[in-house]
Design an enzyme around this catalytic site. Structure first.
Site, mmCIF file in Angstrom:
data_model
loop_
_atom_site.group_PDB
_atom_site.id
_atom_site.type_symbol
_atom_site.label_atom_id
_atom_site.label_comp_id
_atom_site.label_asym_id
_atom_site.label_seq_id
_atom_site.Cartn_x
_atom_site.Cartn_y
_atom_site.Cartn_z
ATOM 1 N N CYS A 92 0.847 -1.195 0.000
ATOM 2 C CA CYS A 92 0.000 0.000 0.000
ATOM 3 C C CYS A 92 0.879 1.241 0.000
ATOM 4 O O CYS A 92 2.051 1.174 0.396
ATOM 5 C CB CYS A 92 -0.868 0.013 1.251
ATOM 6 S SG CYS A 92 -1.926 -1.417 1.297
ATOM 7 N N TYR A 123 -5.293 -13.540 -3.540
ATOM 8 C CA TYR A 123 -4.723 -13.006 -2.297
ATOM 9 C C TYR A 123 -5.512 -13.512 -1.085
ATOM 10 O O TYR A 123 -6.695 -13.213 -0.943
ATOM 11 C CB TYR A 123 -4.780 -11.479 -2.426
ATOM 12 C CG TYR A 123 -4.344 -10.624 -1.255
ATOM 13 C CD1 TYR A 123 -3.399 -11.034 -0.320
ATOM 14 C CD2 TYR A 123 -4.872 -9.331 -1.128
ATOM 15 C CE1 TYR A 123 -3.016 -10.195 0.720
ATOM 16 C CE2 TYR A 123 -4.490 -8.489 -0.098
ATOM 17 C CZ TYR A 123 -3.558 -8.929 0.823
ATOM 18 O OH TYR A 123 -3.181 -8.098 1.842
ATOM 19 N N HIS A 162 -2.662 -11.642 5.327
ATOM 20 C CA HIS A 162 -2.887 -10.472 6.172
ATOM 21 C C HIS A 162 -4.149 -10.569 7.021
ATOM 22 O O HIS A 162 -4.958 -9.625 7.087
ATOM 23 C CB HIS A 162 -2.876 -9.187 5.322
ATOM 24 C CG HIS A 162 -1.497 -8.885 4.804
ATOM 25 N ND1 HIS A 162 -1.220 -8.661 3.493
ATOM 26 C CD2 HIS A 162 -0.319 -8.804 5.456
ATOM 27 C CE1 HIS A 162 0.091 -8.460 3.333
ATOM 28 N NE2 HIS A 162 0.647 -8.548 4.526
ATOM 29 N N ASP A 174 3.853 -9.114 9.608
ATOM 30 C CA ASP A 174 4.492 -9.198 8.295
ATOM 31 C C ASP A 174 5.489 -8.041 8.133
ATOM 32 O O ASP A 174 6.684 -8.268 7.928
ATOM 33 C CB ASP A 174 3.394 -9.155 7.216
ATOM 34 C CG ASP A 174 3.946 -9.325 5.821
ATOM 35 O OD1 ASP A 174 5.058 -9.857 5.682
ATOM 36 O OD2 ASP A 174 3.255 -8.934 4.856
#
Ligand code: ADP
Ligand code: SF4
Length: 695
Positions: free
Chosen positions: A31, A170, A173, A266
């Protein structure tokens, strides 16, 4: 210079499905707070990374449908063809430099706001949305699943048409992705073929992987981003389950992009983990699949990168933060200039851009986010416009960066620092154990300056007005920093209305310089970022009793955005720090502090020996004003300008200090519109200049 032999492996090409990457440097999706709202800013930033040698450059997460609307966050969207120009802009920039472009398609399920779309959120099973605004996500029925598969297929086809080389499915997360929500037991209470057994919970992800391959697999590589561990034990994704999932999907994707969840684990802040910290969790993956594997670990050392490949842990070196701190990291390794890598410090200032919805910035790399709007390139800077000389007073992050950038412009620079080492606040703050790795801000710059023929740098050189006039540099940059206040003035205490027994007070700087208080310390944190908790951690580690008081409802609230928040909360509790929220200070007496509830003013007395206020700072600008007062002598001494920069001008973060130093150097002798010193993007502008963009 030549590349070191043992780094050659990093430049071997690798096949990823139908595509081939030229090397092993892989900018994983990340991001940036730019996305669809500042697309030129985003595209230029990605293009610069491709120019810097990254073999693969990916987007951030890209929403496939308005039911996955993250407003006010600023990410990518691919809801229909009207979004394509934003993508084409980026893809062209990435392809221009021979890199592959990847897109991370996502549906965020229950982790959405849908503030813009006003559509109900979707989830495997009915539940509240993560926005915590009294809104529920709808449990998906079979028809919804069919429709969702269509959305993913259509988004994949659109991505292929746009020109992407790698298309992501995906599921990582933590709570952030719908496909991971299906896989995780705690979010999936379904009783049909999409819930219950592992095979059932993985069914949807398998179908979408197969649909994507079917739709675009001839031309595009299909990557699967999967978090192999949530570090929650049996309550979350854990190694045994992850091994089963990797086993069952082993050969389905063309590439495995593996990490740990959630994002705070992460993109682990350096305060809580070292380079390569994910290896122990992800290393099993390569033993199960024959497909290439990419993973991250805040890799900045080429030796560690090469070792990851040689030891069969990874095939591709994934990076988000190291590529932000130094977009030219691959080129520097290739050209045998590894010592010039501007290493990420793991502060996570970059992640705050996503959370707060502004274009990302980086503490180490002042050009990050300014590539398009200010035309700042991380490796190129316009040459000096004159033979003027510059004196920089103060060798903190501002002064060091100003000196480096001025030297790069080929100005002759004198840098004078009062202390016996360069670094300023960075030197002080990194004396606190938790912030040790941030020293890289000073180390990178002092190392780059070490052999410059156009720079004279002096430590133990406290400048006064006479010395400045005598030196007679044409331009003087005052980078003399700031100091923490002792009078409590800050967000909560706006006036100096608190009775204070002065001997009780110790400044944060004194603690950093090694002054250890006795017995019981009260830290009053009205700054809300990292320093209050870092001081608490340091003092508690030394065995002191520590009470951390804040007028806010939580300690270190701004660190939510830098992903340090949960780690900080855990650490403070592990160390037995007493936390008192929602309290200001009524008075500080000899051996006690009276706290006052911010809501009703109820008093509470705490017996302590010392108080450390972390509230706000005062610019150290006395010298600046003294030099101004002798303006009539400037001309005779050759001085044309005197400028305050960095914390001396306006105290802020280290990122702001570095930025201010860089900006001063860039702007010197340049025609700058001081009112709005950057280019802007808006829909009208986009509509006019992009074919096919509908207004
Ligand atoms: P910034 O974040 O803006 O770089 P810092 O507080 O980190 O500010 O650094 C300011 C530096 O300036 C400190 O290292 C301090 O020792 C130095 N300094 C302050 N006054 C003088 C002076 N008169 N002469 C030389 N150095 C100074
Ligand atoms: Fe690294 Fe901090 Fe820059 Fe992020 S902001 S890339 S963590 S140095």
């Amino acid at each position: 210079m030549e590349m070191e032999k043992n780094h050659k492996i990093l430049f071997e090409p690798l096949k990823i499905g139908p595509k081939t990457t030229k090397n092993r440097f892989y900018q994983v999706p990340h991001c940036n707070g730019m996305g669809h709202r500042w697309p030129r800013t985003m595209a230029e930033m990605r293009g610069v990374k491709a120019e810097g040698g990254w073999g693969v450059v990916c987007t951030e997460e890209c929403s496939i449908h308005p039911t996955s609307d993250l407003t006010p966050a600023t990410l990518m969207r691919l809801w229909d063809d009207s979004d394509l120009p934003v993508h084409e802009l980026m893809i062209n920039k990435v392809h221009e430099h021979g890199a592959l472009a990847g897109i991370q398609l996502v549906h965020n399920g229950q982790s959405v706001s849908n503030y813009l779309s006003r559509m109900p959120a979707l989830a495997p099973s009915p539940c509240p949305t993560e926005t915590a605004n009294s809104t529920q996500a709808r449990g998906m029925d079979k028809e919804d699943i069919k429709v969702l598969r269509r959305w993913f297929r259509e988004a994949a086809i659109r991505s292929q048409r746009a020109g992407y080389d790698i298309i992501y499915v995906y599921a990582a997360h933590g709570i952030m992705t719908l496909l991971y929500q299906f896989i995780l037991k705690r979010y999936n209470q379904r009783t049909d073929e999409y819930g219950g057994s592992l095979e059932n919970r993985v069914r949807l992800v398998r179908e979408i992987l197969e649909d994507t391959k079917d739709a675009v697999g001839q031309d595009c590589a299909v990557a699967f981003r999967f978090a192999v561990d949530e570090l929650l034990g049996e309550d979350g994704m854990h190694p045994a389950e992850a091994e089963d999932i990797v086993g069952t999907l082993a050969e389905v994707p063309d590439l495995w992009d593996v990490n740990v969840a959630d994002w705070g684990n992460d993109s682990l802040p350096s305060r809580f983990g070292v380079e390569g910290a994910q290896e122990k969790y992800i290393k099993f993956v390569k033993g199960i699949t024959t497909k290439p594997v990419v993973g991250v670990g805040r890799f900045t050392s080429p030796d560690i990168m090469a070792s990851q490949i040689n030891r069969g842990v990874l095939d591709l070196i994934g990076a988000a933060r190291p590529s932000i701190a130094d977009p030219f990291l691959p080129k520097k390794i290739q050209e045998g200039r590894s010592n010039e890598i501007r290493e990420c410090i793991g502060c996570n200032m970059c992640t705050t851009g996503d959370y707060v919805a502004y274009p990302m910035r980086c503490t180490q790399n002042p050009t990050m986010g300014e590539e398009w709007r200010k035309g700042w390139h991380p490796e190129k800077i316009p040459l000096a416009k004159s033979k003027d000389t510059i004196l920089v007073v103060g060798g903190g992050p501002t002064g060091l960066e100003a000196t480096l950038a001025l030297s790069n412009r080929s100005y002759d620079v004198t840098l004078a620092e009062a202390r016996n080492e360069m670094g300023g606040r960075v030197l002080s703050e990194t004396k606190l154990g938790p912030l040790r790795q941030w020293k890289r801000v000073a180390d990178y710059r002092t190392s780059m300056l070490s052999n410059r023929s156009n720079v004279d740098s002096f430590t133990q050189s406290k400048m006064d007005v006479d010395a400045i006039l005598e030196l007679g540099a044409n331009h003087v940059a005052m980078a003399t920093g700031s100091k923490w206040r002792l009078d409590l003035l800050g967000i909560h205490h706006r006036f100096k209305d608190v009775k204070i027994h002065a001997p009780m007070m110790i400044s944060p700087e004194q603690i950093m310089l090694g002054h250890t208080p006795t017995d019981h310390v009260l830290i009053f944190d009205d700054d809300h970022y990292y320093l209050g908790s870092a001081l608490a951690e340091q003092l508690a580690e030394l065995g002191l009793k520590v009470t951390l008081v804040t007028p806010a409802p939580e300690v270190s609230g701004w660190t939510h955005f830098s992903l340090e928040y949960e780690h900080i909360q855990i650490k403070l509790r592990e160390l037995g720090v007493t936390i008192i929220c929602n309290h200001g200070i009524a008075q500080i007496g000899d051996g006690f502090v009276d706290l006052s509830c911010v809501f009703v003013g109820t008093k509470q007395r705490v017996e302590v020996n010392t108080v450390v206020p972390v509230t706000s700072r005062i610019s150290q600008d006395d010298l600046y004003y003294k030099v101004l007062a002798r303006r009539q002598e400037w001309q005779d001494n050759g001085i044309k300008s005197v400028t305050r920069i960095g914390d001396c001008y306006a105290p802020g973060t280290i990122a702001m200090a570095v930025y201010a130093g860089h900006e001063f150097a860039r702007n010197l002798d340049m025609p700058i519109n001081a009112d709005i010193p950057f280019r802007r993007e808006n829909d009208f502008e986009l509509g006019r200049s992009w074919q096919g963009f509908k207004t």
